[in-house]
Every structure is written in structure tokens, then in C-alpha cells.
Motif scaffolding. Structure first.
Motif, PDB file in Angstrom:
ATOM      1  N   THR A  62      -2.134  99.094 111.790  1.00 31.51           N
ATOM      2  CA  THR A  62      -2.130  98.470 110.465  1.00 31.51           C
ATOM      3  C   THR A  62      -2.126  96.947 110.573  1.00 31.51           C
ATOM      4  OG1 THR A  62      -0.725 100.329 109.849  1.00 31.51           O
ATOM      5  CG2 THR A  62      -1.087  98.649 108.189  1.00 31.51           C
TER       6      THR A  62
ATOM      7  N   LYS B 101      -5.961  98.351 104.840  1.00 27.32           N
ATOM      8  CA  LYS B 101      -5.099  99.476 104.492  1.00 27.32           C
ATOM      9  C   LYS B 101      -3.754  98.994 103.958  1.00 27.32           C
ATOM     10  CE  LYS B 101      -6.678 103.135 107.672  1.00 27.32           C
ATOM     11  NZ  LYS B 101      -6.550 104.341 106.846  1.00 27.32           N
ATOM     12  N   ALA B 102      -3.282  97.862 104.477  1.00 27.84           N
ATOM     13  CA  ALA B 102      -1.956  97.367 104.110  1.00 27.84           C
ATOM     14  C   ALA B 102      -1.906  96.815 102.692  1.00 27.84           C
ATOM     15  CB  ALA B 102      -1.507  96.285 105.102  1.00 27.84           C
TER      16      ALA B 102
ATOM     17  N   SER C 197      -1.798 104.495 106.041  1.00 27.64           N
ATOM     18  CA  SER C 197      -1.685 103.772 107.306  1.00 27.64           C
ATOM     19  C   SER C 197      -1.306 104.708 108.446  1.00 27.64           C
ATOM     20  CB  SER C 197      -0.628 102.664 107.181  1.00 27.64           C
ATOM     21  OG  SER C 197       0.628 103.217 106.830  1.00 27.64           O
TER      22      SER C 197
END
Length: 481
Positions: free
Chosen positions: A207, A36-37, A149
Motif C-alpha cells: 500500500t 488504494k490508500a 489494500s
């Protein structure tokens, strides 16, 4: 002689009707993806394999001609689109996962079934060995969720966002933020390309875990200071992420925080109720792909936390919830609602022949199979099943909610996070109302028959038989009151 008589008596008894699966609702998480990051997130080859494997298992269990629990009347090989509903939010990972799953559920038909002959005699062969094209509808919520996130980032529910934010003001959050500061700062050599000293904290627990989880699976060369990611460190990362996301997704004193699970419950109820009330036209198999937040919030609402540790925190990639609509009745053309039940199953991670979904009891009950009316009543206590109800619970007044009249849906309150704000409030959902309606119709028919007998001057000779026939209906109606 006695044993022979006993055998003859047993032979005269009716055989127990085997259980039949009438319909199925599957809620499935996506497969392995990028972090996701580092957006945009994409389904990996491993993730594709995971959802395909799961789809293949569900085919073998519920769809194929020799399936162990084949859904009654479902087409086993060539998909009949009216029997199947597939949906996912407008999200790369979730849409791709749905397509991968469906390719396992209904694989290419192969030679012999992949050709059509036109009127002029031309034989047309379908591409890709008869790969079956199955549309994936756009789910009403969760767009772009795998690039967000923030757990409530795709819910668009104002009251739910406010409720989740309240966690950041609790002593639990503040204590963990302070108590884990050194732990997260110690991870910086591994994550300093994405996080810095200010952001490497418990506030970003999921995250950070997600980034390192992806790295531990995929980064073979570019994983700085990977020796710091010991098994105990990874376990602590996962435990903190689970705790963090659970508290953002569910709180018993603020049910609106679990709006994703409440919305999912409404969708499940409506789909299964349609299978019961319109069996000839409604889908028999419903498949929806969604994010982990819907799993977590539903687990909280359905009282699953005390049942097993798998229900706490973030469900693994390719996890699946399954709701089986089952009966032991052989009534034609379709069993009565009182003869139908629901079984809930869950599997944490990829479903396969070696690891299948397990049945668990819902709503604090002991039984894993609940009568349909009981299941619908429990789900209705927290399900959100209409746009107006959602707008009221969330307190939204713009966009789609600008034209939604909350006055037309008297099943909600002002949406301040009270128990009535998530769920019908009235205690009766569309699904329950449909069941009650069917029973009322039966009562009316019996009443009309009685009037015909009285006005026509007719009578039945065997009153005991009449009483015996009437008592089951009476007891059933009494149970609905």
C-alpha cells in the motif's frame, strides 16, 4: 537432370499446414489508477489509454481481417457477441478497464456501417460514430478488489485468508519488519497524510509503494518531500512490495493460499474446452480483467517463477496473460483434440506494437506449445472449477456455500490447505474428461464397425492397410491411459 527430378519430387510433397488460432483466453490487469490508500480508486486517463492501446494491439494481432494470427472464423469489424465473452469483477477500475480494452478490440464502425434503414424508410445513425456496445459480465469473485489494500480482501475464501495470515508469523516477515523499520519511518514526510509511525512499516509494504508510485506519476504540485523518493528508494519500495505480495499470494506448502490463481485456472480450462467441444456456439475469444493477486498466484501454481523475473511479485498495470488455442490441422469442421495445442504468452505492462507478449513454457516444461491433453492435465492438478469445489477448498459453509453439497464433488478434500484441496484431486478435470470422452466415442464407433464386419460376413482384402489405419487410434488411446 537430377536437380530437375528433385524439384519435381519436392513439388509433389504436401505443403506444411500453417498454424491456425482456434481460440484465445486473455487475462488482463487494469490500467493506471488512483491509489488504494485513497479510496475509491478510479481509472485515470493514462490507464484508459493503456488498456485501449492493449486492446488495439490484440485486435491487430488476432481479430482484424489482416491480423497476423487471426482467430479462425471471428468477425473482424462488427462484433458478433456470441463469439466474444468479456468479464470483470464488480469494481470501478476493472469494469472501466474492460470497457476501454474492448473499445480498442472492436472500435467504432465508422460511416457506412453505423446506419440502419427501418421498414418505413427512416435511416438511423448510431451514436458516437458507431461505438460498439459490448456487455461486460460480472466475474464471480474479486468485487471491489481495487479498493482493498489486503490481497485476500476480495477472495472471500476463509482458508486462503488464514493461509496468507500465516506469513505474518514467519521469520522472513519478522526479520523484514524489524530490518526495514528505519527505511519506512524515513518515508513519513512523503506519506504522513495517509500513514503514521505505527502503520509506516513493512506490514503495509504494497500500500505504501502503491501510494508513492501513484504520486510519482500524477502529483505535480502536492507531493511533499518528493526529493526523498530517489531511484534507489523507489527500487527498494518495489522490491519489498513484490516480496510481501508474493508471500501473501502463493506458498508451495499451502496451495489454498493461491485460490485466486486456482479459480482462474478453472475458468481458463472451461472456456478453452468449450471452444473445442462446441466450436459453433462457444466464444472464440474470452477476455477477463482481474487484480494482480490472480496473476501472482497463478504464476506460482504454474511453476513460472524460475522462468523469468517478471513472474515474481506484482504485475505492472495493463499486464496480460494470453492462452492461444492452436492447431496445424486442416480437418473440417474442427480439428480433433489430439491435434490441438496451447501456447502461453505474457507481457508485463501495456501491450503495444513495440512491446508484445512473449511465449513462455508452463509447468516446468521446455516447450512453449503443449498438446491440449497435456495442458489440461497440468492445469487440472490445481484448478478449481466448480462452486462446490471452491467451497470445500476454502472451508466456507455460509452464503453460496450453504447450499453447495461438497459430497456431489468428489474431487476435493476437507479444504485444510493440502495439495488436494486446490485442484481436482482426481487428476481429471471437465476439460480432460471431455477429451477422453471424445476418444472413447471414437473407440466405440470403431468397435461397432468391427461388429458389422463380423456379423455381416464381410471382410477386407488388404489387411496391411487395415492395420496401418488402426494403429494411430490405438496409440492415441494408449497415451490416454
Amino acid at each position: 537432370m537430377l536437380s530437375q527430378a528433385l524439384l519435381l519430387a519436392c513439388a509433389a510433397l504436401p505443403l506444411a499446414q500453417a498454424e491456425t488460432v482456434l481460440g484465445l483466453y486473455i487475462f488482463h490487469r487494469h490500467g493506471d489508477r488512483t491509489a488504494k490508500a485513497t479510496p475509491p480508486a478510479n481509472l485515470t486517463n493514462l490507464g484508459y489509454q493503456e488498456v485501449f492501446t492493449s486492446g488495439t494491439w490484440f485486435r491487430d494481432q488476432y481479430v482484424s481481417s489482416n491480423a497476423a494470427s487471426r482467430i479462425s472464423g471471428i468477425e473482424p469489424d462488427l462484433v458478433k457477441l456470441s463469439q466474444l465473452s468479456a468479464s470483470a469483477p464488480l469494481d470501478n477500475v476493472l469494469q472501466s478497464s474492460a470497457i476501454g480494452f474492448l473499445s480498442g478490440l472492436y472500435p467504432p464502425v465508422g460511416s457506412g456501417m453505423d446506419t440502419q434503414t427501418l421498414r418505413n424508410g427512416t435511416v438511423v445513425t448510431a451514436p458516437l460514430d458507431g461505438f460498439q456496445l459490448i456487455p461486460v459480465e460480472i466475474a464471480t469473485s474479486g468485487d471491489d478488489s481495487e479498493n482493498s489494500s489486503w490481497l485476500q480482501g476480495s477472495s472471500n475464501c476463509a482458508a486462503a485468508t488464514t493461509s496468507s495470515n500465516e506469513y505474518f508469523y514467519t521469520s522472513d516477515y519478522k526479520d523484514l519488519l524489524d530490518g526495514t523499520m528505519d527505511f519506512y519511518q524515513g518515508l513519513l514526510p512523503m506519506i504522513n497524510g495517509t500513514f503514521n509511525a505505527a502503520t509506516a512499516t513493512y506490514k503495509n509494504a504494497y500500500t505504501i509503494f502503491d501510494l508513492l508510485n501513484v504520486a510519482s506519476i500524477h502529483n505535480t504540485t502536492n507531493f511533499h518531500a518528493s526529493d526523498l523518493l530517489t531511484p534507489s528508494t523507489f527500487s527498494q519500495l518495489r522490491t519489498l512490495a513484490d516480496h510481501h505480495e508474493w508471500n501473501l499470494a502463493y506458498n508451495a506448502s499451502s496451495p489454498v493460499r493461491a485460490i485466486q490463481g486456482a479459480t482462474l485456472a478453472g475458468q481458463i480450462l472451461q472456456a478453452l474446452n468449450a471452444t473445442i467441444t462446441a466450436p459453433s456456439s462457444a466464444p472464440k475469444l474470452n477476455v477477463q480483467f482481474g487484480a494482480y493477486g490472480s496473476f501472482t498466484s497463478f504464476f506460482g501454481l504454474a511453476g513460472l517463477l524460475p522462468v523469468a523475473t517478471d513472474f515474481y511479485g506484482v504485475a505492472d498495470y495493463a499486464s496480460a496473460m494470453v492462452f492461444e488455442l492452436v492447431t496445424n490441422s486442416s480437418a473440417a469442421p474442427f480439428p480433433a483434440p489430439q491435434d490441438i495445442a496451447v501456447r502461453f504468452r505474457f507481457h508485463n505492462g501495456t501491450t503495444s506494437n513495440g512491446s508484445a507478449p512473449v511465449a513462455y513454457p508452463l509447468f516446468g516444461q521446455q516447450a512453449t506449445v503443449l498438446p491440449w491433453v497435456d495442458f489440461a492435465a497440468h492445469m487440472s492438478a490445481f484448478a478449481v472449477g466448480s462452486q462446490a469445489q471452491w467451497c470445500s477448498a476454502c472451508g466456507n459453509t455460509t452464503g453460496v456455500c450453504a447450499t453447495s453439497s461438497s459430497a456431489s464433488d468428489n474431487s476435493t478434500t476437507s479444504g485444510q490447505g493440502t495439495a488436494a484441496a486446490v485442484g481436482t484431486g482426481s487428476g481429471m478435470s471437465t476439460a480432460v474428461a471431455g477429451v477422453v470422452g471424445a476418444m472413447v466415442t471414437l473407440a466405440v464407433i470403431l468397435l461397432l464397425e468391427g461388429l458389422v464386419l463380423v456379423l455381416g460376413g464381410l471382410r477386407l482384402v488388404n489387411k496391411k492397410r487395415l492395420a496401418a489405419a488402426a494403429s494411430p487410434a490405438a496409440s492415441t488411446m494408449g497415451g490416454k491411459a
